[in-house]
Design a protein around this motif. Structure first.
Motif, PDB file in Angstrom:
ATOM      1  N   CYS A   1     -12.482  -0.514   3.680  1.00 20.54           N
ATOM      2  CA  CYS A   1     -12.835  -1.928   3.643  1.00 20.54           C
ATOM      3  C   CYS A   1     -12.944  -2.438   5.083  1.00 20.54           C
TER       4      CYS A   1
ATOM      5  N   CYS B   1     -10.150  -5.590   5.503  1.00 15.95           N
ATOM      6  CA  CYS B   1      -8.701  -5.372   5.655  1.00 15.95           C
ATOM      7  C   CYS B   1      -8.346  -3.927   6.003  1.00 15.95           C
TER       8      CYS B   1
ATOM      9  N   CYS C   1      -8.252  -6.486  -1.177  1.00 12.86           N
ATOM     10  CA  CYS C   1      -8.572  -7.874  -0.831  1.00 12.86           C
ATOM     11  C   CYS C   1      -9.830  -8.406  -1.517  1.00 12.86           C
TER      12      CYS C   1
ATOM     13  N   HIS D   1      -8.353  -1.300   4.140  1.00 11.77           N
ATOM     14  CA  HIS D   1      -7.773  -0.502   3.052  1.00 11.77           C
ATOM     15  C   HIS D   1      -8.736   0.603   2.594  1.00 11.77           C
TER      16      HIS D   1
ATOM     17  N   CYS E   1     -13.218  -4.172  -2.531  1.00  9.74           N
ATOM     18  CA  CYS E   1     -11.969  -3.614  -2.025  1.00  9.74           C
ATOM     19  C   CYS E   1     -10.858  -3.845  -3.048  1.00  9.74           C
TER      20      CYS E   1
HETATM   21 ZN    ZN Z   1     -10.012  -5.085   1.831  1.00 14.06          ZN
END
Ligand code: ZN
Ligand code: ADP
Ligand code: ZN
Length: 817
Positions: free
Chosen positions: A524, A527, A567, A529, A564
């Protein structure tokens, strides 16, 4: 006087187990026979008799055996000795070796599942009463456990009945799934006999006067036939006559031409048979006579022969000499290099004397081969096999060839015995007084070290057969290319140019990327991730064909995510890249090209590899994209270009062998290029064009690589100077794994001091919800290996006595890399 048997059970027991037998049984039983014995509460196992003696066990009462299963030994005294060595050296039990050594069908036990075999017609009149009962029961019920068969037949001694039926292929054991080999059929055409005479031919050509295209096809067929005795492929006829498949079909419909199908490997076999005896060239001749001289002095030889130097022909001469003396020969290869190509080449030479032994074969096929070797039958004089063929019951072994000796797949990682087939072959050859040759274009540092220090003899073969030049290697700096915007996806402008050039000249291309899947990681951009496997500590890998995210360790998978998972942002990118993505990019860049892919995902099943290799050989594929599978001894004829997509993932691998391996891999892949007439070309894309290994690959500097790596190994205390033993602890409990690892490391440190490294989490510290921790023990050259292992066993004895850690498994791996 009482009589006893020591039996090796197919279980991880530290000792052989003792049973009581009668005097008559004692006079009949010989070491190496199978016996059915009770073990544990109510289980029955098949074990192998190791000794017959008169000493009762001290700690328990010996039970009687259930049944003697053989009339003659199925395991030779030599095998028992070899198993014992393997168990001691690799620190496992003889039972674990036994499991690896015998095809499953030999080891029936109470839990074994029995099913009907689907390969044979069964003549019911030929079945005994018990056999008939079982056969009939299996038609109603798809499988039965042996303990259920005991009830069905209402007798304890059912194993002999089942054994016989297994041997005859009426039943199979352990859910063996039979995959029928469907050999590839190729279409050929020939002229109808009616038109074969000269007169008939003229009539035919006159008749076709008004059909110029058809006439052209016939004329081309004559031309092709004049040039070679091989049958003519339909495809080639179409191409050579510049005509279309439809025109040829019309001729077939008119019965002017006849079409027929042949199995590809049979064809090449038939053709080669008449033209087999290849003259060795001067260099091969010289290598051969050097090897023979060393063999006379009972020395192990290392044949360092560059790719395509014709090592196989040298082996063939050595094999010829060994079987002329009535000896058996074992030819060991990495699994994947066991291709129809090589089999056909050896069969052309040795005919029916060659048998292939493959772990992907069914239990029945493996049992058959085992028995041929045991009986030393004519058919089994030359065994061509992957690492497990080391366990066959040779009784008069004269020669072992270990081809591609540097290959890491000779090492078995799981389960025990964690042996290296190359190293074990040295011991096996020694036990048999057999000759041994190791061969490679890129020998392992160990073997080259042994050859340079008088342990082995070194023989060089440094010209390619037919004086073909080694491929020209060009290094492409992709950092620079990105900066100058000369990259399309993962392809530099140089690589694309060369691919197009090769395709324009109807030559083939291999692209190497040492990672499967699409692009390993989804990330992502908001963020950071990346989706993780819930069972393992790894990120999931994106596979575009199935549109899934998959775990390469446990098989867990979910659908590809649009947002994601942390988020909800839709801004996702991918990091890194695999074979699948290369394939996809290529299809977009070169829509006309026929592209194939060879990696773990495309080669499942018994003949998966062979199918792809055959299509590439048949030129049904122009560009083959693949992982390291491509590097293993394949002999393709029309590959002009090899592209290494990214050298850096290899070089940056966290392992003391990473550089050695990168060198071997790159040089081996490069060696697939330009094996016939024209000089091949290799392009290496890298961010580190000045890396020593990249340079050494580009000028084929094996010795430079060897010297430099050896200095590192000396300085950092690694093989070939120091020996290594790795301890891996694993359990489902994180803190127990940690505590147990700390205890074990401290106990080892008490004895071995600074030579104990760790405990340390491996790069992937959790797999299938089990936590892993490693400890590495380094053994200096002067330290006794026997004493070291004795200490380890003592420490492990105490470890096992600690109740709290019963759930923690310790895997000991000797020579782990
Ligand atoms: Zn994210
Ligand atoms: P290596 O195993 O050393 O890479 P191979 O044994 O596969 O090389 O040989 C490379 C090619 O050269 C093969 O296609 C083989 O058929 C051919 N070749 C090798 N030796 C001879 C020979 N003496 N006569 C004719 N062809 C040969
Ligand atoms: Zn997983």
């Amino acid at each position: 006087m009482s009589f006893f048997l020591n039996v090796i059970l197919p279980l991880p027991l530290e000792k052989r187990f003792t049973y009581e037998i009668s005097r008559e049984e004692a006079s009949f039983i010989q070491p190496g026979m199978r016996v059915a014995v009770p073990f544990g509460k109510s289980k029955i196992y098949t074990g192998i008799v190791a000794e017959v003696h008169n000493t009762p066990p001290q700690l328990y009462d010996a039970k009687p055996i259930e049944q003697i299963l053989d009339n003659a030994p199925v395991v030779t005294p030599g095998q028992l000795k070899f198993w014992n060595w393997l168990a001691k050296y690799y620190m496992c039990s003889e039972g674990e070796v036994l499991r690896a050594a015998l095809p499953g069908g030999f080891l029936l036990e109470s839990e074994t599942l029995v099913q009907l075999g689907n390969t044979k017609e069964v003549n019911e009149d030929e079945l005994g009463d018990d056999e008939y009962l079982l056969y009939e029961a299996l038609q109603r019920q798809s499988s039965l456990k042996i303990k259920e068969i005991i009830q069905l037949l209402d007798k304890k001694t059912v194993l002999p009945v089942i054994n016989k039926m297994v041997t005859r292929g009426i039943v199979v054991v352990n859910q063996e799934i039979y995959e029928q080999y469907k050999p590839k059929l190729i279409k050929y055409v020939k002229l109808n006999k009616e038109h074969a005479s000269e007169a008939a031919m003229h009539v035919l050509l006159d008749d076709l006067g008004r059909a110029p295209k058809q006439r052209e096809v016939i004329l081309t067929l004559f031309q092709l036939q004049a040039g070679s005795k091989k049958p003519i492929k339909l495809k080639n006829l179409v191409k050579a006559s510049g005509s279309s498949a439809a025109v040829v079909k019309t001729l077939i419909d008119k019965k002017v031409l006849i079409d027929f199908k042949l199995q590809e490997d049979r064809v090449s076999f038939e053709i080669n048979k008449s033209t087999t005896v290849l003259e060795l060239n001067e260099w091969q001749q010289k290598a051969l006579s050097e090897i023979k001289k060393h063999f006379n002095e009972k020395e192990v030889c290392l044949l360092h022969g560059i790719t395509s130097s014709g090592k196989t022909e040298v082996y063939i001469r050595l094999i010829e000499a060994a079987i002329a003396n009535g000896k058996q020969v074992l030819y060991l290869l990495p699994e994947i290099a066991l291709t129809a190509q090589l089999v056909a080449r050896l069969q052309a030479f040795f005919g029916e004397k060659v048998l292939v032994y493959h772990s992907k074969y069914s239990v029945n096929e493996r049992m058959e081969i085992y028995e041929h070797v045991l009986k030393a039958s004519e058919k089994a004089q030359v065994i061509l096999g992957a690492r497990s063929s080391l366990f066959l019951p040779f009784n008069d072994l004269g020669l072992i060839v270990v081809d591609e000796e540097h290959e890491t797949t000779f090492k078995q990682f799981d389960p025990a015995p964690r042996y290296n087939a190359r190293d074990a072959a040295v011991v096996l050859a020694n036990m048999h007084g057999a000759n041994l040759i190791l061969g490679s274009a890129t020998p392992s540092i160990e073997s080259y070290y042994n050859a340079s220090h008088d342990k082995y003899r070194l023989v060089n073969l440094d010209r390619r057969y037919g004086e073909v030049l080694l491929p020209e290697i060009e290094i492409v700096d992709i950092k620079e290319k990105y900066r100058k915007k000369r990259m399309t996806g993962h392809f530099s402008d140089r690589l694309l140019e060369e691919i197009k050039l090769a395709l324009a000249e109807e030559e083939q291309v291999i692209l190497f990327q040492n990672r499967r899947g699409y692009s390993p990681i989804l990330e992502c951009t908001t963020c950071g991730h990346s989706p993780q496997c819930p069972n393992c500590d790894v990120s999931l890998t994106y596979h575009s064909n199935s549109n899934q995210l998959r775990c390469h360790y446990c098989g867990y998978h979910i659908a590809m995510q649009k947002k994601c998972m942390a988020c909800d942002s839709p801004e996702l990118t991918t990091k890194g890249f695999g074979t699948e993505q290369i394939e996809t990019e290529l299809k977009a860049l070169l829509p006309e090209a026929r592209i194939g892919r060879m990696d773990q995902d495309t080669t499942r099943g018994k003949h998966g590899h062979q199918k792809i290799i055959t299509s590439f050989e048949q030129e049904e594929i122009d560009i083959l994209v693949g992982t390291q599978m491509l590097s293993k001894g394949l002999d393709f004829r029309k590959v002009r270009l090899v592209g290494i997509m990214n050298a850096d993932t290899l070089l940056n691998f966290p392992d003391f062998r990473a550089h050695e391996r990168s060198f071997q891999l790159m040089l081996q892949v490069a060696g697939r290029a330009g094996r016939t007439k024209d000089r091949g070309k290799v392009l290496i894309q890298t961010y580190n064009p000045h890396h020593q290994i990249v340079k050494q690959v580009s000028v084929n500097d094996y010795k430079g690589m060897y010297k430099e790596q050896l200095e590192d190994r000396y300085q950092y205390q690694y093989p070939p100077y120091y020996k290594l033993i790795r301890f891996t602890l694993k359990s489902r409990d994180y803190s127990k794994t940690n505590e147990a690892a700390d205890w074990l490391a401290r106990s080892l440190q008490n004895v071995f001091r600074e030579h104990v490294l760790g405990p340390e989490f491996p790069p992937v510290a959790r797999i299938r919800n089990e936590y892993y921790k490693n400890i590495l023990l380094k053994i200096p050259p002067k330290q006794s290996l026997g004493k070291t292992k004795a200490y380890i066993e003592k420490i492990m004895g105490s470890f096992k006595a600690i109740g709290a850690w019963r759930s923690v498994r310790v895997i000991i791996n000797v020579d782990p890399y």
